[in-house]
Motif scaffolding. Structure first.
Motif, PDB file in Angstrom:
ATOM      1  N   UNK A 102     -43.510  16.510   6.967  1.00  0.00           N
ATOM      2  CA  UNK A 102     -44.373  17.533   6.379  1.00  0.00           C
ATOM      3  C   UNK A 102     -45.761  16.985   6.077  1.00  0.00           C
ATOM      4  N   UNK A 103     -45.799  15.740   5.568  1.00  0.00           N
ATOM      5  CA  UNK A 103     -47.089  15.131   5.228  1.00  0.00           C
ATOM      6  C   UNK A 103     -47.943  14.993   6.486  1.00  0.00           C
ATOM      7  N   UNK A 104     -47.252  14.718   7.602  1.00  0.00           N
ATOM      8  CA  UNK A 104     -47.971  14.496   8.863  1.00  0.00           C
ATOM      9  C   UNK A 104     -48.705  15.756   9.325  1.00  0.00           C
ATOM     10  N   UNK A 218     -33.630  13.560   1.149  1.00  0.00           N
ATOM     11  CA  UNK A 218     -34.185  14.234   2.333  1.00  0.00           C
ATOM     12  C   UNK A 218     -34.415  15.717   2.040  1.00  0.00           C
ATOM     13  N   UNK A 219     -33.486  16.303   1.312  1.00  0.00           N
ATOM     14  CA  UNK A 219     -33.627  17.722   0.967  1.00  0.00           C
ATOM     15  C   UNK A 219     -34.819  17.931   0.019  1.00  0.00           C
ATOM     16  N   UNK A 220     -34.909  17.084  -1.025  1.00  0.00           N
ATOM     17  CA  UNK A 220     -36.047  17.225  -1.957  1.00  0.00           C
ATOM     18  C   UNK A 220     -37.358  17.070  -1.197  1.00  0.00           C
ATOM     19  N   UNK A 221     -37.386  16.118  -0.264  1.00  0.00           N
ATOM     20  CA  UNK A 221     -38.609  15.901   0.510  1.00  0.00           C
ATOM     21  C   UNK A 221     -38.972  17.175   1.278  1.00  0.00           C
ATOM     22  N   UNK A 222     -37.951  17.841   1.845  1.00  0.00           N
ATOM     23  CA  UNK A 222     -38.228  19.056   2.613  1.00  0.00           C
ATOM     24  C   UNK A 222     -38.789  20.148   1.698  1.00  0.00           C
ATOM     25  N   UNK A 224     -40.417  19.656  -1.214  1.00  0.00           N
ATOM     26  CA  UNK A 224     -41.767  19.247  -1.611  1.00  0.00           C
ATOM     27  C   UNK A 224     -42.743  19.508  -0.465  1.00  0.00           C
ATOM     28  N   UNK A 225     -42.326  19.187   0.762  1.00  0.00           N
ATOM     29  CA  UNK A 225     -43.162  19.453   1.943  1.00  0.00           C
ATOM     30  C   UNK A 225     -43.517  20.930   2.030  1.00  0.00           C
ATOM     31  N   UNK A 226     -42.487  21.768   1.844  1.00  0.00           N
ATOM     32  CA  UNK A 226     -42.714  23.211   1.920  1.00  0.00           C
ATOM     33  C   UNK A 226     -43.702  23.653   0.850  1.00  0.00           C
ATOM     34  N   UNK A 357     -42.467  31.365  13.325  1.00  0.00           N
ATOM     35  CA  UNK A 357     -43.466  31.262  12.276  1.00  0.00           C
ATOM     36  C   UNK A 357     -43.373  29.847  11.701  1.00  0.00           C
ATOM     37  N   UNK A 358     -44.519  29.133  11.625  1.00  0.00           N
ATOM     38  CA  UNK A 358     -44.529  27.740  11.177  1.00  0.00           C
ATOM     39  C   UNK A 358     -43.948  27.556   9.791  1.00  0.00           C
ATOM     40  N   UNK A 359     -44.427  28.425   8.858  1.00  0.00           N
ATOM     41  CA  UNK A 359     -43.990  28.320   7.454  1.00  0.00           C
ATOM     42  C   UNK A 359     -42.483  28.507   7.362  1.00  0.00           C
ATOM     43  N   UNK A 360     -42.017  29.542   8.114  1.00  0.00           N
ATOM     44  CA  UNK A 360     -40.588  29.815   8.090  1.00  0.00           C
ATOM     45  C   UNK A 360     -39.831  28.608   8.632  1.00  0.00           C
TER      46      UNK A 360
END
Ligand SMILES: O[C@H]1[C@H](O)[C@@H](O)[C@H](O)[C@@H](O)[C@H]1O
Length: 646
Positions: A102-104, A218-222, A224-226, A357-360
């Motif tokens: 996500x950061x990328x 990994x889930x928390x990262x996803x 936070x990315x969102x 959709x990217x966000x989705x």
């Protein structure tokens, strides 16, 4: 428990103690002598005794009551505190490997990162983790488990600060390497530390909690990315910097947590080891456990007097050599089964299935990570019920089937791949390779091209193959799909890496099936089993090697996926993973013994017979040994044989 019920238990326990009587004490003395000479005979006696036990249902009830009572008072909360604080290392491992995707997305825009730099930022962490996991063996042996965990949390904190404050890509690279060094050390130390602190009947569950924390990270990262993907500027600083919070928490916690008692005994710090052991065992007497660890260390020292580096001694001593092969094999097959390809490409797989959709796609990737996490929870529950072997075998069987479904999904999609119906003029000249492809599947396999199309109801119209933008794969280099804004009512859709077809849902089905089966067994078991199969003198080195193998195979698979897909096509790549998983299945079926319920000191004997005959001993349930404590005195479950009950 009601007063009446507890009286009953007390009564049955008292009767049980009486039944054991004098014969029991004599037998205990004999056993102590046997234990000093090595504990092998216990296994044989347990084998014969358990079958006699099963003939007596009454005795079975007594055992169950006693065991229940035992388990109630052997599990003080402190062991959970120790495990949870250690498993924060697992959380950081998961968070830092997961957050980068996500950061990328934001970084590549803000810092203008080329594809090479993006790849460097992702793989430098995994590469550094491989190196530090290998070096972690020596550090663990020399410094102990606790300093290594403290060191890992310091590295995580430093890495997070460097990344959050980075002004250029070189600093980012430095920060990712520092974080990787922390991940490698944590990944090999935490399971060992938990296994050495846990009581045998809970060891599998507590070590598996570490993998639950990895997938939780990994889930928390996803998530936070969102959440931060909505922040156009500097969102990545929060994503990468937030990991400092659990890292500092772990560091502070470990200032107060103890060293592993087994490591302390090995280093001759016996008084301290006794103190630590009674602290983590709460109200239980620790003499029996302490003596058993001490005896096995003394024995190891006598046997290991040959000298030479530990890895050399492990390789020339058949039981540790076999354990090493099993441990490294498990870690290798975990990665060769493609977990990180599936996680990394989950967005592509989701897009294939019609999410445009990217966000989705970002939020659905969080759902994918959540599936991985919640099914790891199932593994935590199953590990002490089914045992390691059945859980791993069941999990890998399902994973293999899921890989075939995924491969079939890609195959069907390729077969009904939509044709190119529209060839717009290429501003850079007529000879671009992309515009020469006549079907989407050829176009998608060329990393320089993408498929641009419109939808009319469910059919695909005005489709063309266009070169991808060199700065971002999210858009075409020119033409209708140059704009990142997607489809929306009749607009053009840019498909990079996938083809829209009516079979795309099979890939989604494969993805879900994959995680449901992989997460409870193949995800956690390689870490759990490795934390228990080596004798103490070889434990750090064995775990360092197997974790190193895990990280090396991780880099290998994630870096080669795109090239493999280019040569073999997507379905070919997934068929390849399915084939590798089949080989893994044969290996695990033949070679993985059951370690459930055994004391760490007893596990070495499982590797005494020829390699890949150890799997067979699993059916031999009689090998199960359990120590229970009745009214303050320790006795061996197998003592409750027919002669005692007569
Ligand atoms: O056990 C873990 C877990 O399954 C993770 O999801 C995966 O990313 C890691 O590579 C693996 O080692």
């Amino acid at each position: 428990m009601s007063r009446k019920a507890s009286d009953n238990v007390e009564y049955t326990l008292r009767s049980l103690s009486n039944l054991m009587g004098e014969k029991k004490r004599r037998k205990q003395q004999q056993e102590e002598a046997a234990a000093a000479a090595g504990e092998r005979s216990l296994i044989a006696s347990a084998e014969s005794c358990t079958s006699i036990n099963s003939q007596s249902t009454g005795a079975g009830d007594l055992e169950r009551a006693a065991r229940k009572q035992f388990q109630q008072d052997v599990t003080p909360a402190f062991v959970y505190v120790v495990s949870v604080f250690s498993a924060l290392g697992g959380f950081l491992f998961g968070y830092d490997t997961g957050v980068v995707s996500g950061a990328m997305l934001l970084l590549k825009r803000e810092m203008n990162l080329s594809a090479l730099w993006q790849e460097l930022l992702v793989s430098s962490t995994v590469g550094a983790a491989a190196l530090s996991a290998l070096a972690g063996g020596v550090l663990n042996g020399v410094l102990g488990r606790r300093p290594c965990i403290l060191m890992a949390s310091l590295l995580f904190t430093a890495g997070a600060v460097i990344l959050a404050a980075a002004r250029d890509k070189e600093t980012l690279l430095g920060g990712r390497v520092v974080v990787g060094l922390g991940i490698g050390i944590a990944s090999m130390t935490v399971p060992v530390y938990i296994a050495e602190a846990a009581p045998p009947h809970l060891r599998g569950r507590l070590v598996t909690i570490n993998t639950l924390f990895i997938t939780g990270g990994q889930f928390s990262a996803a998530v936070v990315d969102g959440a931060f993907s909505y922040l156009a500027r500097d969102g990545w600083r929060y994503m990468l910097g937030l990991s400092a919070v659990p890292a500092v928490l772990q560091f502070l916690g470990f200032l107060f947590l103890p060293e592993s008692p087994r490591w302390l005994i090995q280093k001759g710090q016996t008084q301290k080891a006794r103190r630590v052991l009674s602290q983590i065992r709460g109200n239980q007497t620790i003499d029996e456990e302490y003596d058993s660890i001490k005896n096995s260390i003394d024995e190891e020292e006598k046997e290991g007097a040959t000298g030479g580096p530990i890895i050399y001694r492990m390789l020339i001593y058949p039981p540790t050599r076999r354990a090493l092969i099993v441990g490294c094999g498990l870690q290798m097959f975990q990665q060769l089964a493609g977990i990180n390809t599936v996680m990394y490409y989950s967005a592509t797989i989701l897009q294939m299935s019609g999410v445009d959709d990217d966000r989705l796609a970002i939020w659905l990737a969080a759902v994918t990570a959540f599936t991985n996490f919640s099914f790891t929870l199932l593994g935590v529950w199953l590990v002490e019920k089914l045992g390691r072997r059945k859980l791993t075998l069941g999990s890998l069987t399902g994973t293999t089937v899921a890989l075939f479904v995924l491969a079939l999904g890609f195959l069907l999609s390729a077969q009904v791949s939509p044709p190119v119906t529209f060839t717009p003029g290429d501003p850079s000249g007529p000879n671009s390779t992309c515009t020469q492809y006549s079907y989407c599947n050829k176009c998608m396999l060329d990393p320089n091209c993408g498929f641009c199309y419109k939808k009319n109801g469910s059919s695909i119209v005005d489709s063309s193959c266009i070169p991808v933008n060199t700065e971002s794969t999210d858009r075409a280099a020119w033409g209708r799909c140059m704009n990142e804004t997607k489809s929306k009512a009749g607009g053009s859709i840019w498909a990079y890496n996938y083809c829209p077809t009516s079979y795309s849902w099979t890939a989604l089905l494969g993805l879900i099936l994959y995680l449901v089966f992989f997460a409870p067994g193949m995800g956690p078991m390689p870490w759990t089993v490795n934390s228990e199969i080596y004798p103490l003198w070889a434990r750090s080195t064995g775990n360092a090697c197997s974790s190193g193998v895990n990280w090396i195979c991780n880099v290998l698979i994630s870096l080669t996926f795109l090239h493999t897909a280019e040569y073999l096509t997507y379905y070919g790549a997934f068929f390849l993973y399915a084939g590798l998983a089949c080989v893994g299945l044969i290996f695990i079926y033949g070679c993985l013994p059951e370690t459930k319920g055994k004391k760490l000191e007893e596990i070495e004997s499982l590797f005494e017979s020829r390699l890949c005959t150890c799997g067979a001993s699993d059916s031999d349930e009689g090998r199960y040994i359990e120590y229970i404590r009745v009214k303050g005195s320790n006795y061996h479950l197998s003592d409750n044989d027919a002669s005692d009950v007569e």
